[in-house]
Design a protein around this motif. Structure first.
Motif, PDB file in Angstrom:
ATOM      1  N   ALA A   1       0.804  -1.227   0.000  1.00 27.01           N
ATOM      2  CA  ALA A   1       0.000   0.000   0.000  1.00 27.01           C
ATOM      3  C   ALA A   1       0.837   1.277   0.000  1.00 27.01           C
ATOM      4  N   LEU A   2       1.817   1.403   0.853  1.00 27.75           N
ATOM      5  CA  LEU A   2       2.590   2.637   0.947  1.00 27.75           C
ATOM      6  C   LEU A   2       4.008   2.482   0.395  1.00 27.75           C
ATOM      7  N   GLU A   3       4.224   1.478  -0.413  1.00 31.54           N
ATOM      8  CA  GLU A   3       5.551   1.200  -0.945  1.00 31.54           C
ATOM      9  C   GLU A   3       5.808   2.020  -2.214  1.00 31.54           C
ATOM     10  N   SER A   4       6.990   2.606  -2.283  1.00 33.70           N
ATOM     11  CA  SER A   4       7.337   3.375  -3.477  1.00 33.70           C
ATOM     12  C   SER A   4       7.680   2.417  -4.616  1.00 33.70           C
ATOM     13  N   LEU A   5       7.630   2.948  -5.817  1.00 33.39           N
ATOM     14  CA  LEU A   5       7.939   2.129  -6.995  1.00 33.39           C
ATOM     15  C   LEU A   5       9.406   1.703  -7.002  1.00 33.39           C
ATOM     16  N   SER A   6      10.297   2.576  -6.567  1.00 35.71           N
ATOM     17  CA  SER A   6      11.713   2.205  -6.544  1.00 35.71           C
ATOM     18  C   SER A   6      11.992   1.130  -5.501  1.00 35.71           C
ATOM     19  N   GLU A   7      11.286   1.182  -4.357  1.00 37.42           N
ATOM     20  CA  GLU A   7      11.445   0.133  -3.342  1.00 37.42           C
ATOM     21  C   GLU A   7      10.983  -1.212  -3.886  1.00 37.42           C
ATOM     22  N   LEU A   8       9.843  -1.199  -4.577  1.00 37.38           N
ATOM     23  CA  LEU A   8       9.339  -2.428  -5.189  1.00 37.38           C
ATOM     24  C   LEU A   8      10.358  -2.967  -6.184  1.00 37.38           C
ATOM     25  N   GLY A   9      10.886  -2.098  -7.041  1.00 37.18           N
ATOM     26  CA  GLY A   9      11.865  -2.513  -8.044  1.00 37.18           C
ATOM     27  C   GLY A   9      13.129  -3.098  -7.429  1.00 37.18           C
TER      28      GLY A   9
ATOM     29  N   ARG B   1      -0.036  -0.714 -15.179  1.00 40.29           N
ATOM     30  CA  ARG B   1       0.512  -1.957 -15.767  1.00 40.29           C
ATOM     31  C   ARG B   1       0.360  -1.949 -17.285  1.00 40.29           C
ATOM     32  N   LEU B   2      -0.840  -1.610 -17.755  1.00 48.19           N
ATOM     33  CA  LEU B   2      -1.087  -1.610 -19.201  1.00 48.19           C
ATOM     34  C   LEU B   2      -0.217  -0.590 -19.922  1.00 48.19           C
ATOM     35  N   ARG B   3      -0.114   0.609 -19.346  1.00 43.82           N
ATOM     36  CA  ARG B   3       0.682   1.659 -19.990  1.00 43.82           C
ATOM     37  C   ARG B   3       2.164   1.296 -20.054  1.00 43.82           C
ATOM     38  N   ILE B   4       2.668   0.669 -19.013  1.00 37.57           N
ATOM     39  CA  ILE B   4       4.082   0.285 -19.019  1.00 37.57           C
ATOM     40  C   ILE B   4       4.317  -0.853 -20.005  1.00 37.57           C
ATOM     41  N   LYS B   5       3.393  -1.797 -20.071  1.00 42.53           N
ATOM     42  CA  LYS B   5       3.528  -2.868 -21.067  1.00 42.53           C
ATOM     43  C   LYS B   5       3.536  -2.296 -22.479  1.00 42.53           C
ATOM     44  N   GLN B   6       2.665  -1.294 -22.719  1.00 42.19           N
ATOM     45  CA  GLN B   6       2.621  -0.665 -24.042  1.00 42.19           C
ATOM     46  C   GLN B   6       3.920   0.055 -24.369  1.00 42.19           C
ATOM     47  N   ALA B   7       4.610   0.555 -23.349  1.00 42.11           N
ATOM     48  CA  ALA B   7       5.870   1.264 -23.569  1.00 42.11           C
ATOM     49  C   ALA B   7       7.009   0.310 -23.920  1.00 42.11           C
ATOM     50  N   ARG B   8       6.812  -0.974 -23.690  1.00 40.77           N
ATOM     51  CA  ARG B   8       7.810  -2.006 -23.965  1.00 40.77           C
ATOM     52  C   ARG B   8       9.197  -1.658 -23.389  1.00 40.77           C
ATOM     53  N   PRO B   9       9.289  -1.581 -22.057  1.00 39.72           N
ATOM     54  CA  PRO B   9      10.579  -1.236 -21.448  1.00 39.72           C
ATOM     55  C   PRO B   9      11.638  -2.295 -21.742  1.00 39.72           C
ATOM     56  N   ALA B  10      12.868  -1.844 -21.886  1.00 41.39           N
ATOM     57  CA  ALA B  10      13.965  -2.746 -22.234  1.00 41.39           C
ATOM     58  C   ALA B  10      14.390  -3.608 -21.048  1.00 41.39           C
ATOM     59  N   ASP B  11      14.364  -3.031 -19.843  1.00 44.26           N
ATOM     60  CA  ASP B  11      14.812  -3.762 -18.663  1.00 44.26           C
ATOM     61  C   ASP B  11      14.071  -3.244 -17.438  1.00 44.26           C
ATOM     62  N   LEU B  12      14.457  -3.736 -16.272  1.00 41.04           N
ATOM     63  CA  LEU B  12      13.779  -3.352 -15.035  1.00 41.04           C
ATOM     64  C   LEU B  12      13.915  -1.856 -14.775  1.00 41.04           C
ATOM     65  N   ASN B  13      15.112  -1.301 -14.964  1.00 42.04           N
ATOM     66  CA  ASN B  13      15.305   0.134 -14.735  1.00 42.04           C
ATOM     67  C   ASN B  13      14.396   0.967 -15.627  1.00 42.04           C
ATOM     68  N   ASP B  14      14.248   0.549 -16.860  1.00 39.13           N
ATOM     69  CA  ASP B  14      13.387   1.253 -17.806  1.00 39.13           C
ATOM     70  C   ASP B  14      11.923   1.174 -17.355  1.00 39.13           C
ATOM     71  N   ALA B  15      11.500   0.015 -16.880  1.00 40.27           N
ATOM     72  CA  ALA B  15      10.127  -0.159 -16.391  1.00 40.27           C
ATOM     73  C   ALA B  15       9.874   0.721 -15.166  1.00 40.27           C
ATOM     74  N   ILE B  16      10.848   0.772 -14.253  1.00 39.88           N
ATOM     75  CA  ILE B  16      10.713   1.609 -13.059  1.00 39.88           C
ATOM     76  C   ILE B  16      10.625   3.079 -13.465  1.00 39.88           C
ATOM     77  N   ARG B  17      11.455   3.493 -14.413  1.00 40.57           N
ATOM     78  CA  ARG B  17      11.448   4.881 -14.881  1.00 40.57           C
ATOM     79  C   ARG B  17      10.082   5.251 -15.457  1.00 40.57           C
ATOM     80  N   HIS B  18       9.528   4.366 -16.288  1.00 36.69           N
ATOM     81  CA  HIS B  18       8.196   4.609 -16.857  1.00 36.69           C
ATOM     82  C   HIS B  18       7.141   4.713 -15.755  1.00 36.69           C
ATOM     83  N   ALA B  19       7.217   3.823 -14.775  1.00 36.59           N
ATOM     84  CA  ALA B  19       6.232   3.812 -13.686  1.00 36.59           C
ATOM     85  C   ALA B  19       6.315   5.094 -12.860  1.00 36.59           C
ATOM     86  N   VAL B  20       7.529   5.534 -12.565  1.00 35.55           N
ATOM     87  CA  VAL B  20       7.710   6.757 -11.784  1.00 35.55           C
ATOM     88  C   VAL B  20       7.169   7.965 -12.553  1.00 35.55           C
TER      89      VAL B  20
END
Length: 164
Positions: A27-35, A72-91
């Motif tokens: 619930a209160l976890e940041s995206l970078s902590e999750l990553g 989730r859908l928007r990040i999948k559509q962005a087709r991130p190259a790796d975990l860092n890219d996915a985290i960047r999109h999410a942030v």
């Protein structure tokens, strides 16, 4: 016996794999902590796998572990190259969403819309509920005004006294 065998027995990797599969954003976890936690679990789960495989697994679990379906859908559509890219999109998406929410709250109202721009059922129910609450509030305000008037009249009558 190697250090890997001592500190990472085979049954531990299975435990880490289960933790990785079940990992969801709290619930209160940041995206970078999750990553970071997903990267840690991926490294512990697949210590001998090539780095690109671990990155792909971590990226997919990060996306699947997000609370927001829309994100989730928007990040999948962005087709991130790796975990860092996915985290960047999410942030970035989170920042955009917070800015929109702030902008709407400054206007004094909030409106939920779907992708095609029309209100969905939940939004319609929310609007109906808000209208009902507004009506109830108006009724209560009228009752309070009436009670204040009655009280004022009583006070005036009481202050006059009885001269019989």
């Amino acid at each position: 016996m190697s250090l890997e065998e001592i500190f990472s027995p085979a049954n531990q990797t299975e435990l880490y794999r289960t933790q990785l599969r079940e990992r969801r954003q709290k619930a209160l976890e940041s995206l970078s902590e999750l990553g970071q936690d997903i990267r840690r679990l991926a490294n512990l789960s697949y210590p001998t796998a090539p780095n690109d495989v671990r990155e792909t697994l971590a990226k997919e679990q990060f996306i699947d572990g997000l609370m927001s379906v829309d994100m989730r859908l928007r990040i999948k559509q962005a087709r991130p190259a790796d975990l860092n890219d996915a985290i960047r999109h999410a942030v970035e998406l989170e920042a955009f969403n917070k800015a929109e929410i702030k902008k709407d709250s400054e206007k004094g109202y909030s409106r939920a819309i779907t992708r095609n721009g029309t209100n969905n059922d939940a939004s319609d129910k929310t609007v109906e509920l808000l209208k009902n609450m507004q009506t109830a509030l108006t009724d209560l305000q009228q009752e309070v005004r009436a009670l204040k008037q009655t009280r004022a009249q009583y006070q005036n009558h009481k202050n006059r006294g009885c001269f019989n």
